[in-house]
Design a protein around this motif. Structure first.
Motif, PDB file in Angstrom:
ATOM      1  N   MET A  18       7.868   6.265   5.712  1.00 51.78           N
ATOM      2  CA  MET A  18       6.870   5.221   5.503  1.00 51.78           C
ATOM      3  C   MET A  18       7.403   3.811   5.801  1.00 51.78           C
ATOM      4  SD  MET A  18       4.389   5.113   2.223  1.00 51.78           S
ATOM      5  CE  MET A  18       3.128   3.848   2.115  1.00 51.78           C
ATOM      6  N   GLY A  19       8.720   3.625   5.843  1.00 49.81           N
ATOM      7  CA  GLY A  19       9.241   2.277   6.116  1.00 49.81           C
ATOM      8  C   GLY A  19       9.058   1.345   4.929  1.00 49.81           C
ATOM      9  N   TRP A  20       8.995   0.017   5.209  1.00 49.05           N
ATOM     10  CA  TRP A  20       8.863  -1.043   4.206  1.00 49.05           C
ATOM     11  C   TRP A  20       9.970  -0.872   3.151  1.00 49.05           C
ATOM     12  CZ3 TRP A  20       6.098  -1.446  -0.833  1.00 49.05           C
ATOM     13  CH2 TRP A  20       5.781  -2.752  -1.179  1.00 49.05           C
ATOM     14  N   THR A  74      -0.788  -8.082  -4.472  1.00 49.34           N
ATOM     15  CA  THR A  74      -0.916  -8.543  -3.094  1.00 49.34           C
ATOM     16  C   THR A  74      -0.661  -7.391  -2.134  1.00 49.34           C
ATOM     17  OG1 THR A  74      -0.210 -10.750  -3.699  1.00 49.34           O
ATOM     18  CG2 THR A  74      -0.027 -10.176  -1.376  1.00 49.34           C
ATOM     19  N   CYS A  75      -1.619  -7.159  -1.262  1.00 48.73           N
ATOM     20  CA  CYS A  75      -1.483  -6.111  -0.240  1.00 48.73           C
ATOM     21  C   CYS A  75      -0.828  -6.721   0.988  1.00 48.73           C
ATOM     22  CB  CYS A  75      -2.879  -5.638   0.156  1.00 48.73           C
ATOM     23  SG  CYS A  75      -3.146  -3.979  -0.288  1.00 48.73           S
ATOM     24  N   VAL A  76       0.202  -6.077   1.490  1.00 45.17           N
ATOM     25  CA  VAL A  76       0.954  -6.672   2.610  1.00 45.17           C
ATOM     26  C   VAL A  76       1.075  -5.701   3.784  1.00 45.17           C
ATOM     27  CG1 VAL A  76       2.316  -8.215   1.135  1.00 45.17           C
ATOM     28  CG2 VAL A  76       3.157  -5.896   1.619  1.00 45.17           C
ATOM     29  N   THR A  77       1.420  -6.278   4.944  1.00 45.08           N
ATOM     30  CA  THR A  77       1.741  -5.463   6.122  1.00 45.08           C
ATOM     31  C   THR A  77       3.205  -5.039   6.020  1.00 45.08           C
ATOM     32  OG1 THR A  77       2.405  -7.424   7.322  1.00 45.08           O
ATOM     33  CG2 THR A  77       0.096  -6.739   7.567  1.00 45.08           C
ATOM     34  N   ALA A  78       3.632  -4.180   6.952  1.00 44.25           N
ATOM     35  CA  ALA A  78       5.017  -3.686   6.907  1.00 44.25           C
ATOM     36  C   ALA A  78       6.028  -4.825   6.996  1.00 44.25           C
ATOM     37  CB  ALA A  78       5.235  -2.689   8.042  1.00 44.25           C
ATOM     38  N   ASP A  79       5.666  -5.922   7.692  1.00 49.26           N
ATOM     39  CA  ASP A  79       6.616  -7.043   7.780  1.00 49.26           C
ATOM     40  C   ASP A  79       6.331  -8.125   6.735  1.00 49.26           C
ATOM     41  OD1 ASP A  79       4.316  -7.977   8.854  1.00 49.26           O
ATOM     42  OD2 ASP A  79       5.127  -8.484  10.829  1.00 49.26           O
ATOM     43  N   GLY A  80       5.556  -7.782   5.697  1.00 55.70           N
ATOM     44  CA  GLY A  80       5.429  -8.657   4.532  1.00 55.70           C
ATOM     45  C   GLY A  80       4.310  -9.677   4.595  1.00 55.70           C
ATOM     46  N   ARG A  81       3.451  -9.654   5.620  1.00 57.13           N
ATOM     47  CA  ARG A  81       2.344 -10.616   5.677  1.00 57.13           C
ATOM     48  C   ARG A  81       1.214 -10.201   4.734  1.00 57.13           C
ATOM     49  NH1 ARG A  81      -0.066 -10.319  10.422  1.00 57.13           N
ATOM     50  NH2 ARG A  81       1.335  -8.676  11.150  1.00 57.13           N
ATOM     51  N   ASN A 130       0.373  -0.032   2.464  1.00 57.26           N
ATOM     52  CA  ASN A 130      -0.390   1.201   2.739  1.00 57.26           C
ATOM     53  C   ASN A 130      -0.161   1.739   4.130  1.00 57.26           C
ATOM     54  OD1 ASN A 130      -2.531  -0.059   0.608  1.00 57.26           O
ATOM     55  ND2 ASN A 130      -2.772   2.152   0.800  1.00 57.26           N
ATOM     56  N   GLN A 131      -0.214   3.038   4.221  1.00 53.91           N
ATOM     57  CA  GLN A 131      -0.507   3.738   5.467  1.00 53.91           C
ATOM     58  C   GLN A 131      -1.632   4.707   5.118  1.00 53.91           C
ATOM     59  OE1 GLN A 131       3.183   5.417   6.833  1.00 53.91           O
ATOM     60  NE2 GLN A 131       3.920   3.437   7.605  1.00 53.91           N
ATOM     61  N   PRO A 132      -2.378   5.206   6.096  1.00 56.58           N
ATOM     62  CA  PRO A 132      -3.496   6.080   5.713  1.00 56.58           C
ATOM     63  C   PRO A 132      -3.040   7.208   4.791  1.00 56.58           C
ATOM     64  CG  PRO A 132      -3.659   5.514   8.014  1.00 56.58           C
ATOM     65  CD  PRO A 132      -2.336   4.963   7.544  1.00 56.58           C
TER      66      PRO A 132
END
Ligand SMILES: Cc1cc2nc3c(=O)[nH]c(=O)nc-3n(C[C@H](O)[C@H](O)[C@H](O)COP(=O)(O)OP(=O)(O)OC[C@H]3O[C@@H](n4cnc5c(N)ncnc54)[C@H](O)[C@@H]3O)c2cc1C
Length: 410
Positions: free
Chosen positions: A248-250, A78-85, A198-200
């Motif tokens: 990178m965060g997360w 599952t690919c997610v955004t930084a806040d887990g969506r 991901n980030q670029p």
């Protein structure tokens, strides 16, 4: 057809090495495997087998049931955004094929299957090869020199045998602008479904270990030009990974904390191997050493199919070196099929924001995901001969290769 009395040295106890050693021993050869690491490597992630050809070779080796019991049950990615969506979820069949196991389990099962009839030399490597018409004289870093009838380089993307027979790695291994790394760490608070952020130009992924949820596995991919370094210099690899992922965060800060303590780091360039001829004289290349694409999705399957074909062709020719060409004739079209254009880095970590958007948009489409699954299953299929190892040498209830035809309904 038999390899009775034929002495074979295999360099590399990864996946293809123990597999070819087992098949050669089945055909009657006397086999030694030399591995540079002090024990079997334990790092890396889940690897998978696709379709009846891959499963058929595992059945022929008598390890399909054991591996099925060890299967990871193909967790979807599952690919997610930084806040887990959630952005999209790849189907389990794409992420895990028909049978997904941890690489360490696969390597151990193949090693254990072959070890009773194969000599293993750990913490050693080939340092010299003299390819004569009737034999190959081999020098090792530690063991005394020996003579073999054949040498097989199954020593991975950075094959030492290939350097000795074909020349420098840069002539055959094309860096595809990405690096990959994997390591184990204490669970930073995730479950067993692999999550990817991901980030670029950079990707981090983590999931809990299915057997022990206090532990987790991290997998990262990042874009970077080729750097010259020693493939065994772990401290340098850790520094490169930390530099690439900082900020990178997360979950990444916790992954990097875990990296500092990791004791078996898997680190590699994402590269494609292209070797014009896989053998010279009595020395042949097999697996990633001959046709690898890092994380190409079919490395273990093609490695095992190649092991079966190489041993089978040698047996069919009763140890005549002409068999090495028959092996290549049969395997090259099969491996070229999936090697063509493969660059997992571009898919896992698109280098630009627009590339990332495009990938996410495409993979959010059910049709594209279905096409991906269908495409990989077709590429894995091949018609293979039944080389019929002699039953009287079998130490167990190993199923014959012919039994693999049943697997087409798997
Ligand atoms: C530690 C590790 C982890 C991996 N994890 C993944 C993963 O998570 N996902 C994935 O898709 N693929 C992974 N791979 C690659 C995958 O195993 C191969 O693509 C595939 O199985 C083909 O296997 P192979 O036996 O040709 O090469 P490999 O599996 O790479 O095995 C090569 C073996 O040769 C040994 N070796 C290297 N140099 C020498 C030398 N000079 N002399 C003697 N031995 C040498 C290595 O230590 C290794 O044991 C990993 C490889 C390694 C080594």
């Amino acid at each position: 057809m038999s390899l009775e009395g034929v002495r074979v040295l295999v360099s590399g106890a990864g996946v293809a090495g123990p597999a070819v050693a087992w098949w050669l021993a089945e055909h009657g050869a006397t086999v030694t495997v030399v591995e540079i690491a002090k024990t079997l490597r334990t790092s890396g992630f889940a690897v998978d087998f696709r379709g009846s050809t891959h499963l058929g070779v595992l059945r022929g080796m008598g390890v399909l049931d054991e591996l099925t019991a060890l299967r990871t049950r193909g967790g979807a990615m599952t690919c997610v955004t930084a806040d887990g969506r959630e952005i999209f979820t790849l189907p389990a069949e794409f992420a895990g094929g028909d049978l997904e196991v941890r690489r360490r389990d696969l390597s151990r099962v193949l090693y254990e299957r072959s070890a009773p009839r194969v000599e293993y030399l750990f913490r050693d490597r080939v340092t010299g090869l003299v390819n004569a018409p009737d034999s190959v004289a081999v020098e090792f870093a530690h063991a005394a020199p020996r003579t073999f009838d054949f040498v097989i380089g199954a020593d991975g993307l950075h094959s030492g045998v290939r350097v000795l027979t074909h020349g420098p790695e840069t002539d055959y291994v094309r860096h595809l602008d990405y690096y990959i790394a994997g390591w184990d760490l204490p669970n930073p608070g995730v479950d067993t479904t692999p999550l990817q952020y991901n980030q670029p130009g950079r990707m981090a992924s983590v999931s809990a270990d299915r057997d022990d949820e206090t532990k987790a596995g991290a997998l990262v991919v990042f874009a970077a030009p080729r750097v010259d370094h020693d493939w065994f210099d772990t401290d340098r690899h850790k520094a490169l990974i930390t530099k690439a992922l900082t900020g990178m965060g997360w979950h990444v800060p916790k992954l990097l904390d875990g990296l500092r303590a990791a004791d078996d780091l898997y680190f590699d360039s994402i590269s494609r191997v292209r070797v014009p001829h896989w053998s010279t004289g009595r020395v042949a290349l097999l697996g990633d050493a001959a046709w690898g694409v890092t994380l190409g999705g079919m490395g273990v399957g093609t490695g095992l199919v190649g092991a079966y074909v190489l041993a089978g062709e040698l047996a069919r020719a009763n140890g005549n070196p002409a068999a090495l060409k028959s092996y290549e004739d049969r395997m090259r079209p099969y491996t070229t099929r999936w090697q063509r254009g493969a660059n997992p880095g571009k898919f896992l970590a698109p280098a630009t924001a627009s590339g990332l958007w495009l990938r996410n948009t495409l993979f959010s489409t059910a049709f594209v995901r279905r096409m991906l699954v269908a495409g990989t299953a077709t590429m894995a299929t091949a018609d293979l001969p039944d080389y019929q190892p002699q039953n009287d040498r079998r130490g167990s209830t190993t199923a014959r290769w012919a039994a693999t035809s049943e697997s087409s309904s798997d």
